[in-house]
Motif scaffolding. Structure first.
Motif, PDB file in Angstrom:
ATOM      1  N   ARG A   1      -9.018   4.939   2.529  1.00 52.95           N
ATOM      2  CA  ARG A   1      -8.688   4.828   1.103  1.00 52.95           C
ATOM      3  C   ARG A   1      -7.205   5.014   0.856  1.00 52.95           C
ATOM      4  O   ARG A   1      -6.637   4.405  -0.049  1.00 52.95           O
ATOM      5  CB  ARG A   1      -9.484   5.848   0.294  1.00 52.95           C
TER       6      ARG A   1
ATOM      7  N   ALA B   1      -4.945   2.350  -1.016  1.00 54.54           N
ATOM      8  CA  ALA B   1      -4.103   2.810  -2.120  1.00 54.54           C
ATOM      9  C   ALA B   1      -2.643   2.424  -1.881  1.00 54.54           C
ATOM     10  O   ALA B   1      -1.943   2.006  -2.794  1.00 54.54           O
ATOM     11  CB  ALA B   1      -4.226   4.320  -2.294  1.00 54.54           C
TER      12      ALA B   1
ATOM     13  N   PHE C   1      -2.183  -1.204  -2.747  1.00 54.21           N
ATOM     14  CA  PHE C   1      -2.111  -1.376  -4.197  1.00 54.21           C
ATOM     15  C   PHE C   1      -0.777  -0.861  -4.725  1.00 54.21           C
ATOM     16  O   PHE C   1      -0.170  -1.466  -5.612  1.00 54.21           O
ATOM     17  CB  PHE C   1      -3.272  -0.667  -4.888  1.00 54.21           C
ATOM     18  N   GLN C   2      -0.337   0.240  -4.177  1.00 54.24           N
ATOM     19  CA  GLN C   2       0.957   0.785  -4.583  1.00 54.24           C
ATOM     20  C   GLN C   2       2.066  -0.250  -4.364  1.00 54.24           C
ATOM     21  O   GLN C   2       2.940  -0.436  -5.207  1.00 54.24           O
ATOM     22  CB  GLN C   2       1.244   2.062  -3.785  1.00 54.24           C
TER      23      GLN C   2
ATOM     24  N   ALA D   1       2.117  -2.632  -7.028  1.00 55.13           N
ATOM     25  CA  ALA D   1       2.172  -2.045  -8.369  1.00 55.13           C
ATOM     26  C   ALA D   1       3.568  -2.080  -8.970  1.00 55.13           C
ATOM     27  O   ALA D   1       4.066  -1.079  -9.487  1.00 55.13           O
ATOM     28  CB  ALA D   1       1.635  -0.622  -8.332  1.00 55.13           C
TER      29      ALA D   1
ATOM     30  N   LEU E   1      -7.635 -13.345  -8.278  1.00 52.57           N
ATOM     31  CA  LEU E   1      -8.681 -12.595  -8.992  1.00 52.57           C
ATOM     32  C   LEU E   1      -8.102 -11.871 -10.195  1.00 52.57           C
ATOM     33  O   LEU E   1      -8.714 -11.828 -11.262  1.00 52.57           O
ATOM     34  CB  LEU E   1      -9.341 -11.580  -8.062  1.00 52.57           C
TER      35      LEU E   1
ATOM     36  N   PHE F   1      -2.764  -2.516 -10.758  1.00 57.26           N
ATOM     37  CA  PHE F   1      -2.621  -2.099  -9.361  1.00 57.26           C
ATOM     38  C   PHE F   1      -2.208  -0.628  -9.288  1.00 57.26           C
ATOM     39  O   PHE F   1      -2.676   0.112  -8.432  1.00 57.26           O
ATOM     40  CB  PHE F   1      -1.609  -2.980  -8.630  1.00 57.26           C
ATOM     41  N   GLN F   2      -1.336  -0.246 -10.177  1.00 58.38           N
ATOM     42  CA  GLN F   2      -0.918   1.158 -10.228  1.00 58.38           C
ATOM     43  C   GLN F   2      -2.135   2.076 -10.425  1.00 58.38           C
ATOM     44  O   GLN F   2      -2.258   3.108  -9.770  1.00 58.38           O
ATOM     45  CB  GLN F   2       0.090   1.349 -11.361  1.00 58.38           C
TER      46      GLN F   2
ATOM     47  N   LEU G   1      -5.029   1.526  -9.475  1.00 56.53           N
ATOM     48  CA  LEU G   1      -5.829   1.539  -8.246  1.00 56.53           C
ATOM     49  C   LEU G   1      -5.091   2.219  -7.094  1.00 56.53           C
ATOM     50  O   LEU G   1      -5.658   2.445  -6.031  1.00 56.53           O
ATOM     51  CB  LEU G   1      -6.180   0.103  -7.845  1.00 56.53           C
ATOM     52  N   ALA G   2      -3.842   2.561  -7.318  1.00 57.34           N
ATOM     53  CA  ALA G   2      -2.982   3.007  -6.217  1.00 57.34           C
ATOM     54  C   ALA G   2      -3.095   4.496  -5.948  1.00 57.34           C
ATOM     55  O   ALA G   2      -2.090   5.188  -5.804  1.00 57.34           O
ATOM     56  CB  ALA G   2      -1.540   2.617  -6.495  1.00 57.34           C
ATOM     57  N   HIS G   3      -4.331   4.977  -5.883  1.00 58.87           N
ATOM     58  CA  HIS G   3      -4.514   6.380  -5.511  1.00 58.87           C
ATOM     59  C   HIS G   3      -5.869   6.528  -4.825  1.00 58.87           C
ATOM     60  O   HIS G   3      -6.864   6.052  -5.355  1.00 58.87           O
ATOM     61  CB  HIS G   3      -4.436   7.283  -6.748  1.00 58.87           C
ATOM     62  N   PRO G   4      -5.877   7.209  -3.684  1.00 62.84           N
ATOM     63  CA  PRO G   4      -7.119   7.294  -2.906  1.00 62.84           C
ATOM     64  C   PRO G   4      -8.289   7.845  -3.715  1.00 62.84           C
ATOM     65  O   PRO G   4      -9.417   7.360  -3.582  1.00 62.84           O
ATOM     66  CB  PRO G   4      -6.781   8.250  -1.767  1.00 62.84           C
TER      67      PRO G   4
ATOM     68  N   ILE H   1      -9.592   5.110  -6.009  1.00 65.30           N
ATOM     69  CA  ILE H   1     -10.344   4.121  -5.239  1.00 65.30           C
ATOM     70  C   ILE H   1     -11.721   4.672  -4.900  1.00 65.30           C
ATOM     71  O   ILE H   1     -12.733   3.984  -5.043  1.00 65.30           O
ATOM     72  CB  ILE H   1      -9.574   3.735  -3.962  1.00 65.30           C
ATOM     73  N   ALA H   2     -11.764   5.935  -4.507  1.00 61.64           N
ATOM     74  CA  ALA H   2     -13.054   6.559  -4.192  1.00 61.64           C
ATOM     75  C   ALA H   2     -13.965   6.531  -5.413  1.00 61.64           C
ATOM     76  O   ALA H   2     -15.157   6.233  -5.300  1.00 61.64           O
ATOM     77  CB  ALA H   2     -12.832   7.990  -3.722  1.00 61.64           C
TER      78      ALA H   2
ATOM     79  N   GLU I   1     -15.257   3.043  -5.916  1.00 59.94           N
ATOM     80  CA  GLU I   1     -16.239   2.700  -4.886  1.00 59.94           C
ATOM     81  C   GLU I   1     -17.563   3.414  -5.116  1.00 59.94           C
ATOM     82  O   GLU I   1     -18.632   2.824  -4.922  1.00 59.94           O
ATOM     83  CB  GLU I   1     -15.671   2.995  -3.494  1.00 59.94           C
TER      84      GLU I   1
ATOM     85  N   LEU J   1     -10.258   0.110 -16.655  1.00 62.03           N
ATOM     86  CA  LEU J   1     -10.966  -0.305 -15.452  1.00 62.03           C
ATOM     87  C   LEU J   1     -12.388   0.231 -15.445  1.00 62.03           C
ATOM     88  O   LEU J   1     -13.263  -0.317 -14.789  1.00 62.03           O
ATOM     89  CB  LEU J   1     -10.218   0.175 -14.203  1.00 62.03           C
TER      90      LEU J   1
ATOM     91  N   ILE K   1     -13.208  -6.289 -10.490  1.00 62.40           N
ATOM     92  CA  ILE K   1     -12.510  -5.182  -9.821  1.00 62.40           C
ATOM     93  C   ILE K   1     -13.219  -4.809  -8.520  1.00 62.40           C
ATOM     94  O   ILE K   1     -12.572  -4.515  -7.502  1.00 62.40           O
ATOM     95  CB  ILE K   1     -12.427  -3.963 -10.771  1.00 62.40           C
TER      96      ILE K   1
ATOM     97  N   VAL L   1     -12.218  -7.270  -6.005  1.00 61.59           N
ATOM     98  CA  VAL L   1     -10.882  -6.983  -5.483  1.00 61.59           C
ATOM     99  C   VAL L   1     -10.977  -5.963  -4.354  1.00 61.59           C
ATOM    100  O   VAL L   1     -10.389  -6.138  -3.282  1.00 61.59           O
ATOM    101  CB  VAL L   1      -9.942  -6.472  -6.591  1.00 61.59           C
ATOM    102  N   LEU L   2     -11.772  -4.922  -4.570  1.00 62.40           N
ATOM    103  CA  LEU L   2     -11.915  -3.919  -3.517  1.00 62.40           C
ATOM    104  C   LEU L   2     -12.640  -4.476  -2.295  1.00 62.40           C
ATOM    105  O   LEU L   2     -12.312  -4.117  -1.162  1.00 62.40           O
ATOM    106  CB  LEU L   2     -12.638  -2.679  -4.050  1.00 62.40           C
TER     107      LEU L   2
ATOM    108  N   MET M   1     -10.169  -6.202  -0.302  1.00 56.89           N
ATOM    109  CA  MET M   1      -9.354  -5.237   0.426  1.00 56.89           C
ATOM    110  C   MET M   1     -10.061  -4.762   1.687  1.00 56.89           C
ATOM    111  O   MET M   1      -9.421  -4.530   2.702  1.00 56.89           O
ATOM    112  CB  MET M   1      -9.028  -4.044  -0.465  1.00 56.89           C
ATOM    113  N   ARG M   2     -11.376  -4.607   1.594  1.00 57.40           N
ATOM    114  CA  ARG M   2     -12.120  -4.214   2.800  1.00 57.40           C
ATOM    115  C   ARG M   2     -11.985  -5.295   3.868  1.00 57.40           C
ATOM    116  O   ARG M   2     -11.743  -4.985   5.032  1.00 57.40           O
ATOM    117  CB  ARG M   2     -13.600  -4.000   2.467  1.00 57.40           C
TER     118      ARG M   2
END
Lengths: 114, 114
Positions: A6, A10, A13-14, A17, A86, B13-14, B16-19, B22-23, B26, B61, B80, B83-84, B87-88
């Motif tokens: 994660r 992140a 995404f950062q 961003a 997207l 994106f900002q 989403l830019a934190h673990p 994101i958790a 998810e 979001l 969204i 998008v994740l 990323m996977r």
DNA sequence: ATACTATATTCGAATGTTTGAATATTCCAA
DNA sequence: TTGGAATATTCAAACATTCGAATATAGTAT
């Protein structure tokens, strides 16, 4: 592992961003461009573009190729382009709310709230 | 407009830019959960989760629904989640380099460089 | 060697993000 | 209406990001 995965996401995404970095990736969707061309098309400081390119490089979102004097950049993986595509769909779908969000961010809000 | 559109995307994106965020997203992929359940499953401070939820809410979001004492959260738009999911795929595709990046970030790098 | 062009890096000030601790709010039950 | 549970907000310290100005590097041509 779950968590460092994660952190990895992140970080990507950062890297995305920032409006300038999004602009760079979008310009590169049409194929590779030199740092100088990016600079011209974006109309920003040379150092600034170079710093943003450094961020994108450090997260491996772009690859670069030196050709003599110049450095050409390209998006490393089309998946990233898909992600941005997207986002465009998302934006269109939520256009109305997005505009409200934007105007709030501007501080020029005309939106009613109770 | 071009630029404020990009600011809009960058802001998402900002968000989403934190673990932790994101958790949260998810966990919400499986359906709505209360703030308390999120807190339990993530094993983090109540205030911290609540703050991250506030970020996700402010960028729209997630949506929330009050039910008595509790507040249930859900991802607002499946885009969204897509998008994740992308990323996977991206992560799996670049697993090797991703691991190298991660270990560099840890400062526990075992990776050779010249 | 010198000068020129293209790009990258370093520095410091300004700004933004993240955190836990403390406090506030809201709803329900007794 | 007092108490407790669930969630949200505020605050301030620590940390990270962003920018332009200045400087460095690297390639090319003279």
């Amino acid at each position: 592992m779950q968590d460092s995965l994660r952190r990895f996401k992140a970080d990507i995404f950062q890297a995305l961003a920032h409006p300038t970095r999004i602009a760079i990736i979008e310009l590169l969707e049409g194929g590779e461009l030199s740092a100088g061309e990016l600079m011209e098309r974006l109309g920003m400081e040379q150092a600034n573009i170079s710093q943003h390119l450094a961020v994108l490089r450090s997260k491996q979102l772009v690859v670069n190729r030196k050709a003599g004097n110049q450095v050409f950049y390209a998006v490393r993986d089309p998946i990233i382009i898909k992600v941005l595509a997207l986002m465009r769909r998302y934006f269109q779908k939520h256009l109305k709310e997005a505009l409200e969000l934007l105007s709030e961010m501007d501080g020029s809000s005309v939106v009613q709230r109770q």
